[in-house]
Write an enzyme that holds these catalytic residues in place. Structure first.
Site, short mmCIF file in Angstrom:
data_model
loop_
_atom_site.label_atom_id
_atom_site.label_comp_id
_atom_site.label_asym_id
_atom_site.label_seq_id
_atom_site.Cartn_x
_atom_site.Cartn_y
_atom_site.Cartn_z
N GLY A 1 4.27 -1.95 10.98
CA GLY A 1 3.21 -2.23 9.59
C GLY A 1 3.98 -2.62 8.54
O GLY A 1 4.24 -1.93 7.54
N SER B 1 7.28 -1.46 1.99
CA SER B 1 8.11 -0.44 2.62
C SER B 1 9.43 -0.78 3.29
O SER B 1 10.34 -0.24 3.00
CB SER B 1 7.33 0.12 3.63
N HIS C 1 -4.78 1.94 12.05
CA HIS C 1 -5.45 3.41 11.96
C HIS C 1 -6.27 3.79 12.83
O HIS C 1 -6.68 5.09 12.53
CB HIS C 1 -5.91 3.29 10.51
N PHE D 1 1.00 -1.36 -0.08
CA PHE D 1 0.13 -0.03 -0.01
C PHE D 1 0.79 1.17 0.00
O PHE D 1 0.29 2.21 0.74
CB PHE D 1 -0.94 0.08 1.14
N GLY E 1 -2.90 -8.76 10.18
CA GLY E 1 -3.63 -7.79 9.32
C GLY E 1 -4.38 -6.57 10.30
O GLY E 1 -4.64 -6.88 11.43
N1 SAH Z 1 3.66 -0.70 4.97
C1 SAH Z 1 3.19 -1.69 4.16
C2 SAH Z 1 1.50 -1.51 4.40
C3 SAH Z 1 1.19 -2.03 5.96
S1 SAH Z 1 -0.48 -2.39 6.05
C4 SAH Z 1 3.07 -1.72 2.85
O1 SAH Z 1 4.32 -0.91 2.40
O2 SAH Z 1 2.67 -2.20 1.83
C5 SAH Z 1 -0.67 -2.43 8.02
C6 SAH Z 1 0.08 -3.33 8.56
O3 SAH Z 1 0.02 -3.18 9.82
C7 SAH Z 1 -0.66 -4.73 8.65
O4 SAH Z 1 0.29 -5.90 7.94
C8 SAH Z 1 -1.06 -5.42 9.99
O5 SAH Z 1 -0.85 -6.60 10.38
C9 SAH Z 1 -0.19 -4.26 10.83
N2 SAH Z 1 -0.52 -3.95 11.86
C10 SAH Z 1 -1.84 -3.42 12.54
N3 SAH Z 1 -1.97 -2.95 13.61
C11 SAH Z 1 -0.66 -3.49 14.18
C12 SAH Z 1 -0.30 -3.22 15.56
N4 SAH Z 1 -1.08 -2.87 16.61
N5 SAH Z 1 0.92 -3.80 15.78
C13 SAH Z 1 1.94 -4.21 14.65
N6 SAH Z 1 1.40 -4.53 13.53
C14 SAH Z 1 0.22 -4.01 13.31
MG MG Z 2 -0.59 2.73 5.00
#
Ligand code: SAH
Ligand code: MG
Length: 214
Positions: A47, A53, A145, A21, A76
């Site tokens: 994340g 990323s 989020h 993303f 997720g």
């Molecule tokens: N940075 C990624 C996208 C991240 S999507 C890219 O470049 O594509 C968000 C991610 O955050 C998900 O994989 C989810 O498992 C993780 N996530 C959500 N809440 C979290 C938390 N409290 N601690 C650790 N990871 C978390």
């Molecule tokens: Mg994001």
């Protein structure tokens, strides 16, 4: 496969179809800031998902022989769960009935030859934050989020940044019509604390710098 240029990285990410993303302009900005500060201390991201990323951060670490801690429970976020908008059936384990992005994450890091730059931490941000003690040069926040999660991730992790260190936050939307306000509000809280200055925003990626303490 060391020290690829940013355009080689973009091309390989496209070619390999890395799920994720992060837009190209955001990826490039993240890469540029990691290159700028990673000689000071390791970097950390909250994340990782399938590692998009992470790949940019890890590759940017090559120039200064630095590393990135890639933190994700790999279960997720809300929007990735079964039936939700960003659910990906390929990352779902129907027997166990949970999401698991870790195998795909590992596959991507290995494919790019960057395992020696990445320290995966399969845990929630909250759990790791309870025990974390090391200084960091850059923290990239792209986890949950929900307002309380975004607030935790921004305000808690910045305490470990070295002077001149960078807080990069994804999904910053000034207007509620464009997206959730959790990350935006969290960044406002950090700025109100006075220890950070606003540097730039590229697409939805906001960059803040920790002021030198005098
Ligand atoms: N940075 C990624 C996208 C991240 S999507 C890219 O470049 O594509 C968000 C991610 O955050 C998900 O994989 C989810 O498992 C993780 N996530 C959500 N809440 C979290 C938390 N409290 N601690 C650790 N990871 C978390
Ligand atoms: Mg994001």
């Amino acid at each position: 496969m060391k020290d690829m240029t940013i355009s080689e990285l973009h091309q390989k990410v496209e070619r390999e179809g890395v799920k994720g993303f992060l837009a190209q302009d955001e990826a490039e900005t993240l890469w540029r800031w990691v290159r700028e500060v990673a000689h000071k201390a390791p970097c950390l991201e909250i994340g990782s998902y399938c590692g998009k990323s992470t790949l940019y951060m890890a590759s940017a670490c090559c120039a200064s022989d630095s590393v990135v801690f890639a933190v994700d429970h790999h279960r997720g976020s809300e929007e990735h769960q079964l039936g939700e908008e960003y659910h990906d059936a390929e990352l779902y384990n129907p027997q166990a009935q949970f999401m698991d992005s870790f195998p795909e994450f590992r596959k991507n890091i290995d494919k790019f030859g960057l395992a020696h730059r990445v320290i995966p931490v399969v845990a929630s941000s909250e759990l790791l934050a309870r025990v974390w003690q090391s200084p960091l040069s850059l923290v990239f926040v792209d986890g949950g989020h929900a307002p309380e999660t975004a607030h935790h991730d921004c305000t808690r992790w910045v305490t470990h940044l070295v002077p001149g260190g960078i807080l990069a936050v994804h999904d910053i939307f000034a207007s509620p019509e464009d997206g959730g306000q959790g990350p935006y509000d969290a960044v406002q809280s950090v700025l109100q604390g006075g220890a950070f200055e606003w540097v730039e925003k590229v697409n939805s990626l906001g960059i803040l710098r920790k002021r030198d303490s005098k």
